[in-house]
Scaffold this active site. Sequence first.
Site, PDB file in Angstrom:
ATOM      1  CB  ILE A   1      -0.915   0.010   1.241  1.00  0.00           C
ATOM      2  CG1 ILE A   1      -1.821  -1.211   1.199  1.00  0.00           C
ATOM      3  CG2 ILE A   1      -1.711   1.306   1.331  1.00  0.00           C
ATOM      4  CD1 ILE A   1      -2.493  -1.516   2.502  1.00  0.00           C
ATOM      5  CB  CYS A   2       1.438   3.935  -2.307  1.00  0.00           C
ATOM      6  SG  CYS A   2       2.201   5.561  -2.407  1.00  0.00           S
ATOM      7  CG  LEU A   3      -2.273   5.993   3.475  1.00  0.00           C
ATOM      8  CD1 LEU A   3      -3.112   6.914   2.581  1.00  0.00           C
ATOM      9  CD2 LEU A   3      -3.179   5.139   4.344  1.00  0.00           C
TER      10      LEU A   3
END
Length: 185
Positions: free
Chosen positions: A115-117
């Site tokens: 996940i890219c957060l």
Amino acid sequence: MLTLASKLKRDDGVRGPRASNPASDSTRRVSVRDKLLVKEVAELEANLPCTCKVNFPDPNKLHYFQLTVIPDEGYYQGGKFQFEIEVPDAYNMVPPKVKCLTRIWHPNITETGEICLSLLREHSIDGTGWAPTRTLKDVVWGLNSLFTDLLNFDDPLNIEAAEHHLRDKEDFRNKVEDYIKRYAR
């Protein structure tokens, strides 16, 4: 059923003054992480987005739980997306580890669940990364927002999905719907 919250209350009552034997006291000591989690889980459950559900497989292990996000708008509406959240011992100095367990066609989530957060980054150039002032509520609201206002095609982790959207929005939507039918029901 014994929960971490009741254990913390019981241990505080048993410990009493600090004059106890240091060796036995250290065996009963509760980690900073676990004390924070009792408070943060209560706050999270009181402020959960209506599109999210949390599940604690073991109520005595608040450092491991599952999140289900069921978006009610946008490309991912109608899908049911599972996330695994593990809070490390060094929490709140480091962010929780999060993985998407549902296969998805998304610019900010890989098909293998990465996940890219920004708030999950330990070190962030733009200052929006993890900070000890952040909480599990921030993480859950951030994950929920990946399906709406934080959906980011300009800074993707899954470059192929982002390029697909740029090339053909309708075909991108069709592939998202296909993934939902196959993996997110």
